[in-house]
Write a protein that holds these residues in place. Structure first.
Motif, PDB file in Angstrom:
ATOM      1  N   ILE A 134     -65.338 -19.715  23.334  1.00 22.33           N
ATOM      2  CA  ILE A 134     -64.880 -19.363  21.996  1.00 22.33           C
ATOM      3  C   ILE A 134     -66.070 -18.980  21.125  1.00 22.33           C
ATOM      4  N   ARG A 135     -65.913 -17.951  20.343  1.00 18.59           N
ATOM      5  CA  ARG A 135     -67.004 -17.520  19.479  1.00 18.59           C
ATOM      6  C   ARG A 135     -67.097 -18.426  18.252  1.00 18.59           C
ATOM      7  N   PRO A 136     -68.260 -18.515  17.611  1.00 19.73           N
ATOM      8  CA  PRO A 136     -68.355 -19.239  16.342  1.00 19.73           C
ATOM      9  C   PRO A 136     -67.382 -18.655  15.312  1.00 19.73           C
ATOM     10  N   GLY A 137     -66.635 -19.520  14.682  1.00 17.03           N
ATOM     11  CA  GLY A 137     -65.606 -19.081  13.757  1.00 17.03           C
ATOM     12  C   GLY A 137     -64.252 -18.870  14.403  1.00 17.03           C
ATOM     13  N   GLY A 138     -64.167 -19.017  15.730  1.00 17.79           N
ATOM     14  CA  GLY A 138     -62.911 -18.824  16.433  1.00 17.79           C
ATOM     15  C   GLY A 138     -61.993 -20.032  16.346  1.00 17.79           C
ATOM     16  N   PHE A 139     -60.732 -19.815  16.680  1.00 11.99           N
ATOM     17  CA  PHE A 139     -59.707 -20.853  16.610  1.00 11.99           C
ATOM     18  C   PHE A 139     -59.044 -21.041  17.978  1.00 11.99           C
ATOM     19  N   VAL A 140     -58.575 -22.269  18.190  1.00 14.43           N
ATOM     20  CA  VAL A 140     -57.849 -22.642  19.406  1.00 14.43           C
ATOM     21  C   VAL A 140     -56.541 -23.302  18.975  1.00 14.43           C
ATOM     22  N   TYR A 141     -55.418 -22.858  19.542  1.00 17.11           N
ATOM     23  CA  TYR A 141     -54.107 -23.432  19.234  1.00 17.11           C
ATOM     24  C   TYR A 141     -53.440 -23.845  20.544  1.00 17.11           C
ATOM     25  N   LEU A 142     -53.190 -25.147  20.688  1.00 20.58           N
ATOM     26  CA  LEU A 142     -52.577 -25.676  21.905  1.00 20.58           C
ATOM     27  C   LEU A 142     -51.312 -26.437  21.526  1.00 20.58           C
ATOM     28  N   ALA A 143     -50.160 -25.936  21.949  1.00 16.93           N
ATOM     29  CA  ALA A 143     -48.874 -26.574  21.640  1.00 16.93           C
ATOM     30  C   ALA A 143     -48.464 -27.477  22.791  1.00 16.93           C
ATOM     31  N   LEU A 144     -47.963 -28.669  22.454  1.00 20.58           N
ATOM     32  CA  LEU A 144     -47.609 -29.635  23.502  1.00 20.58           C
ATOM     33  C   LEU A 144     -46.557 -30.613  23.000  1.00 20.58           C
ATOM     34  N   GLY A 145     -45.490 -30.725  23.778  1.00 19.90           N
ATOM     35  CA  GLY A 145     -44.510 -31.783  23.553  1.00 19.90           C
ATOM     36  C   GLY A 145     -44.544 -32.819  24.660  1.00 19.90           C
ATOM     37  N   CYS A 146     -45.186 -32.498  25.790  1.00 19.11           N
ATOM     38  CA  CYS A 146     -45.251 -33.390  26.952  1.00 19.11           C
ATOM     39  C   CYS A 146     -46.470 -34.301  26.843  1.00 19.11           C
TER      40      CYS A 146
END
Length: 232
Positions: A134-146
């Protein structure tokens, strides 16, 4: 998350229905990405566990990134995704589980993942890989119900194991801590907290709900969206 040579994740019909069930969650995830303004022009987007490419397709339609990258250990699903995404102008690369080594340092602007963390044993390794690409300033979105705070997970875990899938228990706080140890700033919220819940109880299969109350609890409380920011 090792390479898997099998025909379907569940079976042909269930895999087809899986996308219809997930589209509402994918739209919610894309909405949060859009609200955060976290996709620059000429972006590279990575989907961890991209399956048949549905989420990448949605993100392409919404944000028109320059490059789409997917990691998917299921060979048959990766082939479907490859054919599906080939019609887009964006440059597309799809890798198996070994694909992290083929993504350059700071080469990704946005990382997403939907219901994939339960198939990954080593959260620290995953977050380390994410932090590297991931680049500086980047975002990560991880969705989880389990996850372990969801009362339905104990039942769903046994269903997945009976189908031959290796699954792992992770708590939301463990997930956030793993990201923080890798140098990513963690935050969390329900993926959805309002709107209509789409569900057809006449369709049998995995991930059933015992009641409407449980359905609403899952979708508006236990289905979480983890966000990680790379500040430096």
């Amino acid at each position: 998350m090792s390479e898997v040579i099998r025909t379907y994740f569940f079976d042909n019909e269930e895999d087809r229905l899986l996308e219809a069930r997930n589209i509402h969650f994918w739209r919610a995830l894309a909405g949060h990405v859009q609200a955060d303004r976290s996709v620059p022009s000429d972006a590279t987007v990575l989907d961890i566990g991209c399956h048949r490419g549905g989420l990448l397709e949605l993100l392409h339609e919404r944000f028109k990134p320059a490059r789409l990258v997917g990691i998917e250990p299921l060979v048959s699903a990766r082939r479907v995704a490859d054919r599906r995404l080939a019609r887009f102008a964006a440059y597309t690369q799809l890798f198996g589980a070994e694909g992290w080594s083929r993504i350059p340092d700071s080469g990704v602007d946005l990382v997403v993942g939907h219901e994939v963390l339960q198939y990954i044993s080593d959260l620290s390794l995953l977050m380390g890989n994410i932090r590297r690409v991931i680049r500086p300033g980047g975002f990560v979105y991880l969705a989880l119900g389990c996850h372990t705070e969801n009362p339905l997970w104990a039942t769903w875990k046994h269903e997945l194991e009976a189908l031959g899938h290796g699954v792992y228990d992770h708590s939301p706080l463990q997930i956030m801590a793993a990201g923080a140890r890798a140098g990513l700033a963690p935050s969390v919220r329900p993926l959805r907290d309002t709107g209509w819940v789409y569900h057809d109880p006449s369709v049998s299969g995995s991930f059933a709900y015992p009641s409407v109350a449980a359905l609403l609890e899952h979708q508006f409380r236990h289905k979480l969206l983890f966000r990680f920011e790379c500040h430096t």
